[in-house]
Write a protein that holds these residues in place. Structure first.
Motif, short mmCIF file in Angstrom:
data_model
loop_
_atom_site.label_atom_id
_atom_site.label_comp_id
_atom_site.label_asym_id
_atom_site.label_seq_id
_atom_site.Cartn_x
_atom_site.Cartn_y
_atom_site.Cartn_z
N VAL A 121 0.84 -1.20 0.00
CA VAL A 121 0.00 0.00 0.00
C VAL A 121 0.87 1.25 0.00
CG1 VAL A 121 -1.73 1.31 1.31
CG2 VAL A 121 -1.92 -1.18 1.12
N LEU A 122 1.97 1.26 0.76
CA LEU A 122 2.86 2.42 0.78
C LEU A 122 3.48 2.68 -0.58
CD1 LEU A 122 4.84 2.30 4.16
CD2 LEU A 122 2.74 3.53 3.59
N SER A 123 3.78 1.62 -1.32
CA SER A 123 4.38 1.81 -2.64
C SER A 123 3.42 2.53 -3.58
CB SER A 123 4.81 0.47 -3.24
OG SER A 123 3.68 -0.29 -3.65
N VAL A 124 2.13 2.26 -3.45
CA VAL A 124 1.14 2.95 -4.27
C VAL A 124 1.02 4.41 -3.86
CG1 VAL A 124 -1.33 3.06 -4.75
CG2 VAL A 124 -0.14 0.89 -4.89
N VAL A 125 1.11 4.68 -2.56
CA VAL A 125 1.08 6.07 -2.09
C VAL A 125 2.20 6.88 -2.74
CG1 VAL A 125 1.47 7.54 -0.07
CG2 VAL A 125 -0.06 5.58 0.10
N SER A 126 3.41 6.30 -2.82
CA SER A 126 4.55 7.04 -3.36
C SER A 126 4.43 7.28 -4.86
CB SER A 126 5.85 6.28 -3.06
OG SER A 126 5.89 5.06 -3.77
N VAL A 127 3.58 6.51 -5.54
CA VAL A 127 3.40 6.69 -6.99
C VAL A 127 2.24 7.62 -7.29
CG1 VAL A 127 2.77 5.48 -9.12
CG2 VAL A 127 4.44 4.47 -7.57
N TRP A 128 1.16 7.54 -6.51
CA TRP A 128 -0.05 8.30 -6.80
C TRP A 128 -0.04 9.72 -6.24
CZ3 TRP A 128 -4.60 7.31 -9.55
CH2 TRP A 128 -4.69 6.04 -10.14
N PHE A 129 0.85 10.02 -5.29
CA PHE A 129 0.82 11.33 -4.65
C PHE A 129 2.14 12.06 -4.85
CE2 PHE A 129 -2.48 8.97 -2.49
CZ PHE A 129 -3.50 9.91 -2.36
N PRO A 130 2.11 13.41 -4.85
CA PRO A 130 3.34 14.19 -5.02
C PRO A 130 4.30 13.97 -3.87
CG PRO A 130 1.48 15.61 -4.46
CD PRO A 130 0.91 14.27 -4.75
N ALA A 131 5.59 14.15 -4.14
CA ALA A 131 6.62 13.82 -3.16
C ALA A 131 6.43 14.59 -1.85
CB ALA A 131 8.00 14.11 -3.74
N ARG A 132 6.02 15.84 -1.94
CA ARG A 132 5.85 16.65 -0.73
C ARG A 132 4.75 16.11 0.17
NH1 ARG A 132 4.87 18.73 3.21
NH2 ARG A 132 5.20 20.87 3.98
N ARG A 133 3.78 15.42 -0.42
CA ARG A 133 2.66 14.94 0.36
C ARG A 133 2.84 13.49 0.83
NH1 ARG A 133 -3.06 15.59 -2.45
NH2 ARG A 133 -2.00 17.51 -3.11
N VAL A 134 3.86 12.81 0.31
CA VAL A 134 4.03 11.39 0.64
C VAL A 134 4.24 11.14 2.13
CG1 VAL A 134 5.56 9.40 0.33
CG2 VAL A 134 4.73 10.65 -1.66
N PRO A 135 5.11 11.91 2.85
CA PRO A 135 5.25 11.64 4.29
C PRO A 135 3.93 11.73 5.04
CG PRO A 135 7.02 13.07 3.54
CD PRO A 135 6.04 12.97 2.41
N LEU A 136 3.11 12.75 4.72
CA LEU A 136 1.83 12.88 5.41
C LEU A 136 0.89 11.74 5.05
CD1 LEU A 136 -0.12 14.44 7.20
CD2 LEU A 136 -0.76 15.82 5.20
N MET A 137 0.84 11.35 3.77
CA MET A 137 -0.04 10.26 3.37
C MET A 137 0.43 8.93 3.98
SD MET A 137 -2.36 11.77 1.74
CE MET A 137 -3.26 10.27 1.34
N THR A 138 1.74 8.78 4.13
CA THR A 138 2.26 7.58 4.79
C THR A 138 1.79 7.52 6.23
OG1 THR A 138 4.23 7.53 3.38
CG2 THR A 138 4.36 6.37 5.48
#
Length: 432
Positions: A121-138
């Motif tokens: 699931v985390l790998s999909v987060v890193s592909v679907w969301f911009p880099a700046r938002r990835v830590p928060l989405m994680t």
């Protein structure tokens, strides 16, 4: 990597993955509320009861690197789907089990399915969301996924004590079926029109990627950070928390369930705060890790020094501090993401995830062993058993400090950050 704003449908895809992860946490933590019931149903001693979770976590930890490699090869959708199906079948087995070997085999399958889910699931987060938002989405993924613990602490526990073992675990299996359908319906590896993934790596390239990910001190910094911050809260939530609160502190089962719910609610506050801090201050992530480890060890020390039953406010404080463990452990995944190129991030995240779950299974086993030696589920035995955490914290703090220094040196050599002053002075002294 996605560009800002997130592609259309990103949140729908993420929601399906989040549902799958939430249900995985429900399956993973279902023995946390059923520990004493399992001991009675299977006539299990503390050591045997610990063995249920130890095997589950051992399988989970052992599979993290292979899962990372499989993720890089087959993609997240296949992995999450396989995990949901495996855990659904496993909970049906648990529901019907009356003998110890079948129950243990079922918990091993839960560990296998669980291992396939989170990093996918985390790998999909890193592909679907911009880099700046990835830590928060994680952080949000880890945070909302922990509501699976609430599902086990409240509705599952209610079914267990009201309708019995079989009904409760068949309900857990039904939740797995719902997650399977959601993943089939909307979960996708990458946005439409995004570049195709690189061709599958050869076995030699896979080995080289694994070695390269491990050799980078940033990956090992993530592993030690994840290990030191995750295990205490996880062991408390997955197995020994409810027995400790009930048998060790004199709480009712309902009161213990409320404390597990508080564990998740407090984590809901800490998660977004930690995620934003990580995004804003990437060079201060290790200080957050060390602060959480230090505060957890301090509060545990106070609780164990107070003769049981401890005051309610102190137990509440313990649960609140433990709630910070899970969100902070996600910093380890952020290290894996930022220190490794995209083609080996799945492998790096798998390496990091080994840390926390290895520490967790070791703690689970040691607590169970000490309880067995010290007299079973008694307040004094629990006070002794929980002491096994302190050497593990010492080792992980040392690991964080050593690998942090090495990672900073690599960043300085790459010109990513300004080297520490003493390093600058040392280089000047070496210059003719």
């Amino acid at each position: 990597m996605a560009t800002f704003p997130a592609p259309r449908g990103a949140y729908l895809v993420w929601s399906a993955g989040l549902l799958a992860y939430t249900v995985a946490v429900l399956q993973r933590s279902s023995f946390g509320v059923a520990g004493l019931d399992a001991a009675e149903r299977f006539d299990a001693s503390p050591t045997v009861l610990a063995g249920f979770l130890v095997l589950q976590l051992l399988v989970y930890a052992a599979l993290q690197v292979p899962v990372g490699l499989l993720l890089d090869r087959f993609g997240a959708r296949t992995m999450v789907l396989a995990g949901a199906v495996t855990m659904t079948a496993a909970q049906v087995m648990v529901a019907l089990a009356t003998a110890l070997p079948l129950a243990i085999a079922a918990r091993v399958l839960v560990g296998i399915g669980d291992a396939l889910t989170f990093i996918s699931v985390l790998s999909v987060v890193s592909v679907w969301f911009p880099a700046r938002r990835v830590p928060l989405m994680t952080q949000l993924t880890a945070l909302f996924g922990q509501f699976g613990q609430v599902l086990s602490a409240v509705p599952l526990a209610t079914l267990l004590h009201g309708y019995g073992w079989t009904t409760a675990f068949l309900a857990a299996a039904a939740a797995g079926l719902v997650a399977t359908i959601a993943v089939l319906a909307v979960f996708k590896n990458r946005p439409p029109g995004s570049p195709a993934p690189a061709p599958a790596a050869s076995p030699r390239e896979v080995l080289d990627g694994l070695v390269a990910a491990w050799r980078h001190p940033g990956t090992r910094l993530g592993l030690w950070s994840h290990a030191g911050t995750q295990f205490s809260g996880l062991v408390f939530a997955l197995l020994w928390g409810v027995p400790y609160l009930v048998a060790g502190q004199g709480m009712s089962p309902a009161g213990a369930s409320v404390m597990l719910t508080l564990l998740v609610a407090a984590g809901a506050v800490a998660g977004p705060v930690f995620g934003e801090f990580t995004a804003r201050h990437p060079l201060r992530r290790s200080w957050l890790v060390l602060a959480v480890i230090g505060s957890t060890a301090l509060v545990w020390a106070v609780v164990l020094l107070v003769p049981p039953p401890a005051p309610l406010w102190l137990l509440v404080l313990l649960v609140v501090v433990l709630a910070a463990n899970g969100p902070c452990s996600a910093v380890g995944f952020d290290y894996a993401r930022t220190f490794n190129p995209e083609h080996r991030r799945g492998t790096a995240v798998g390496i990091v995830n080994v840390g926390g779950f290895t520490a967790s299974l070791l703690t689970t086993l040691l607590v169970g062993a000490v309880l067995g030696i010290a007299g079973g589920y008694t307040p004094e035995a629990f006070r002794i058993a929980w002491l096994v955490q302190f050497p593990i914290w010492a080792v992980t703090v040392a690991g964080v400090l050593i690998t942090r220094r090495k990672a900073r040196r690599v960043l300085a050599e790459e010109g990513t950050v300004v080297p520490p002053l003493r390093e600058v002075l040392r280089r000047r002294r070496r210059t003719p």
